[in-house]
Design an enzyme around this catalytic site. Structure first.
Site, PDB file in Angstrom:
ATOM      1  N   TYR A   1      54.045  -9.768  75.077  1.00 33.08           N
ATOM      2  CA  TYR A   1      52.782 -10.481  74.814  1.00 33.08           C
ATOM      3  C   TYR A   1      53.059 -11.838  74.180  1.00 33.08           C
ATOM      4  O   TYR A   1      53.828 -11.932  73.223  1.00 33.08           O
ATOM      5  CB  TYR A   1      51.900  -9.673  73.863  1.00 33.08           C
TER       6      TYR A   1
ATOM      7  N   MET B   1      51.949  -1.515  71.839  1.00 37.93           N
ATOM      8  CA  MET B   1      51.482  -0.263  71.247  1.00 37.93           C
ATOM      9  C   MET B   1      52.396   0.915  71.599  1.00 37.93           C
ATOM     10  O   MET B   1      52.685   1.767  70.756  1.00 37.93           O
ATOM     11  CB  MET B   1      50.053   0.027  71.710  1.00 37.93           C
TER      12      MET B   1
ATOM     13  N   ARG C   1      46.333   5.271  37.816  1.00 41.16           N
ATOM     14  CA  ARG C   1      46.063   5.781  39.143  1.00 41.16           C
ATOM     15  C   ARG C   1      45.340   7.107  38.923  1.00 41.16           C
ATOM     16  O   ARG C   1      44.152   7.121  38.678  1.00 41.16           O
ATOM     17  CB  ARG C   1      47.376   5.929  39.936  1.00 41.16           C
TER      18      ARG C   1
ATOM     19  N   LYS D   1      54.718  16.468  50.365  1.00 34.39           N
ATOM     20  CA  LYS D   1      53.365  15.996  50.714  1.00 34.39           C
ATOM     21  C   LYS D   1      53.378  15.211  52.020  1.00 34.39           C
ATOM     22  O   LYS D   1      54.434  14.792  52.495  1.00 34.39           O
ATOM     23  CB  LYS D   1      52.862  15.106  49.574  1.00 34.39           C
TER      24      LYS D   1
END
Ligand SMILES: *Cc1c(COP(=O)(O)O)cnc(C)c1O
Length: 381
Positions: A272, A320, A143, A45
Site C-alpha cells: 500500500y 491486515m 490504578r 492472565k
C-alpha cells in the site's frame, strides 16, 4: 478441532503458529523460584499473555510455582474447567463477575472496596461456602486497590464479613508501578503496604501474607519479595532488566511459511502506498501474516525474519493479513519454506527486538497475536 462456530485454527491449517516452550517456561519458573526465595504465584492472565492459559499454567507449575493468578473470575473458571486444581486467585472484580461460581470452585478473590467485600460475602452465602479473600491496597500507583483514606472502611467491612462467617481474609497486597531497575523506587510503596497491614491487624484481621512484587521488583528489590511474588513476564523469558539479565530462556516462537515468491524489477514498488521501492532487480516473498495477526505496521521497515538461517527484511507497508519480505539476496527460496518471525535461538529475531521496533513492551507484542495464529503447546523443530 473445536466445534460449533469457533474459528480457532489448528496448527496444521493455520497460517502461522506461536509455540510456547513448556521446558523453557518451567526452567524460567525454577530460576525465579530460586532467585526470589519465596513462593511464586504464576500469573497467567489474558489467556496466558495470549499464548494459552492452561499450557502456561502447566509449565509454571512444573517449574515450581505454588499457585496461579489471573485478572478475572472468568479466567479462573476457565482454568478450573481445564482441570487445573491448584490454588488460584482473581483480582479484578468487575460488574457482573461470576463471583459465586468462582468461590464455589475454590478461587480466592481479591477485593479493593467495601462494596466489593459485601458483594463477595453475599456470593459466598449464595455458593454455600466460606470465601477466601485478599484485600488490595493502593500504595502509589493509583490504578487498582483501596486508597489510604478508604483502608479503615475496607478493613472493617472485611472484619464484619469474617465475623459473620462469610469470608476469611488471607492476605493484604499491592501492585507496584515502578518500571525502573532502581530498588529504591519500591521502598515507599512497601512501607505503605506495611502500614496497611498494621492497620488491618488493628481492625481485627489476621492476614497470613503480604505480597507486592511482580517480575521487575522480584529481581531487583529483595525487600519487596515479602511472602510471595506474582510473576508473569519473567516466566515467559522476558528479562525484567535487559541490561542485567538473570538468565531466563526465550520461550516463545512464532513461525509461518512462505505463500508465494515473485521477481521484482528495479524501480518497482511494494505494498500500500508504494512505500518501498526496489533499488535493483530482485525477488520478494509473501507471508500470510499481517497486522490483524500481530505484525505491527510500525515494524516495517525495520524488522527482519529468518528464512533458511538467513535474515530477510520486511518491506513495504504491513497489510491486515499479509506482509512482504525482501529475498533478493537469498538463493533457492520457495513457497512453503519455513519462516521464523519470533525466535528462541541465537541469530533469530527475538521478542525483545520486535518490541523495540514497534515501540512497545514484549507483553504487548504477545497479547496482540490475533485469533488466526494457532497456539501450540510445544516448541516446533
Ligand atoms: C500482570 C500482573 C503481575 C505480573 O507482572 P509481570 O510483570 O508480568 O511479572 C502481577 N500482579 C498483578 C496484579 C498483575 O496484574
Amino acid at each position: 478441532m473445536r466445534m460449533l462456530g469457533t474459528t480457532a485454527p489448528s496448527i496444521r491449517t493455520a497460517p502461522s503458529t506461536v509455540t510456547l516452550s513448556h521446558d523453557a517456561v518451567a526452567a524460567n519458573t525454577a530460576r525465579m523460584v530460586s532467585l526470589a526465595g519465596v513462593p511464586v504465584m504464576g500469573v497467567v492472565k489474558a489467556d496466558g499473555f495470549g499464548l494459552g492459559a492452561a499450557s502456561m499454567a502447566r509449565a509454571v507449575l512444573a517449574g515450581g510455582a505454588s499457585e496461579l493468578g489471573v485478572a478475572t473470575c472468568d479466567e479462573a473458571l476457565a482454568l478450573r474447567a481445564q482441570g487445573i486444581n491448584v490454588p488460584l486467585m482473581a483480582w479484578l472484580l468487575h460488574e457482573g463477575a461470576p463471583v459465586a461460581e468462582a468461590l464455589a470452585a475454590d478461587v480466592a478473590v481479591s477485593c479493593a472496596t467495601a462494596p466489593q467485600v459485601r458483594q463477595v460475602a453475599a456470593a459466598a452465602r449464595e455458593a454455600g461456602c466460606r470465601g477466601i479473600v485478599e484485600l488490595e491496597v493502593d500504595t502509589g500507583m493509583h490504578r487498582s486497590g483501596a486508597a489510604p483514606a478508604e483502608w479503615p472502611e475496607l478493613f472493617h467491612a472485611a472484619r464484619d464479613a469474617e465475623r459473620a462467617g462469610a469470608l476469611v481474609v488471607r492476605g493484604v497486597w499491592t501492585h507496584l508501578g515502578s518500571t525502573t531497575p532502581d530498588p529504591g523506587t519500591f521502598d515507599d510503596p512497601i512501607a505503605r503496604l506495611e502500614r496497611a497491614v498494621a492497620l488491618a491487624v488493628g481492625c481485627g484481621l489476621r492476614p497470613m501474607r503480604r505480597h507486592a512484587a511482580s517480575s521487575l521488583a522480584a529481581v531487583v528489590a529483595p525487600r519487596a519479595r515479602l511472602d510471595l511474588v506474582r510473576l508473569g513476564a519473567s516466566l515467559l523469558g522476558i528479562e525484567p532488566v535487559s541490561a542485567a539479565p538473570v538468565g531466563l530462556a526465550p520461550a516463545v516462537r512464532w513461525t509461518t511459511r512462505i505463500v508465494q515468491t515473485h521477481a521484482i524489477a528495479a524501480g518497482e514498488r511494494v505494498g500500500y502506498g508504494g512505500d518501498y521501492r526496489a533499488e535493483h532487480d530482485g525477488a520478494v516473498a509473501l507471508l500470510p501474516v499481517g497486522y490483524a495477526d500481530g505484525v505491527p505496521r510500525s515494524v516495517s521497515p525495520g524488522a527482519t525474519v529468518v528464512i533458511g538461517g538467513r535474515r530477510a527484511p520486511l518491506i513495504g507497508a504491513v497489510s491486515m493479513d499479509q506482509c512482504v519480505v525482501d529475498i533478493g539476496h537469498l538463493n533457492g527460496v520457495a513457497a512453503g519454506d519455513p519462516v521464523v518471525l519470533i525466535g528462541t535461538r541465537a541469530g533469530e529475531p527475538s521478542l525483545a527486538e520486535w518490541a523495540r521496533l514497534s515501540g512497545t513492551i514484549a507483553q504487548e507484542v504477545l497479547t496482540r497475536l490475533g485469533p488466526r495464529v494457532a497456539r501450540g503447546g510445544q516448541e516446533e523443530a
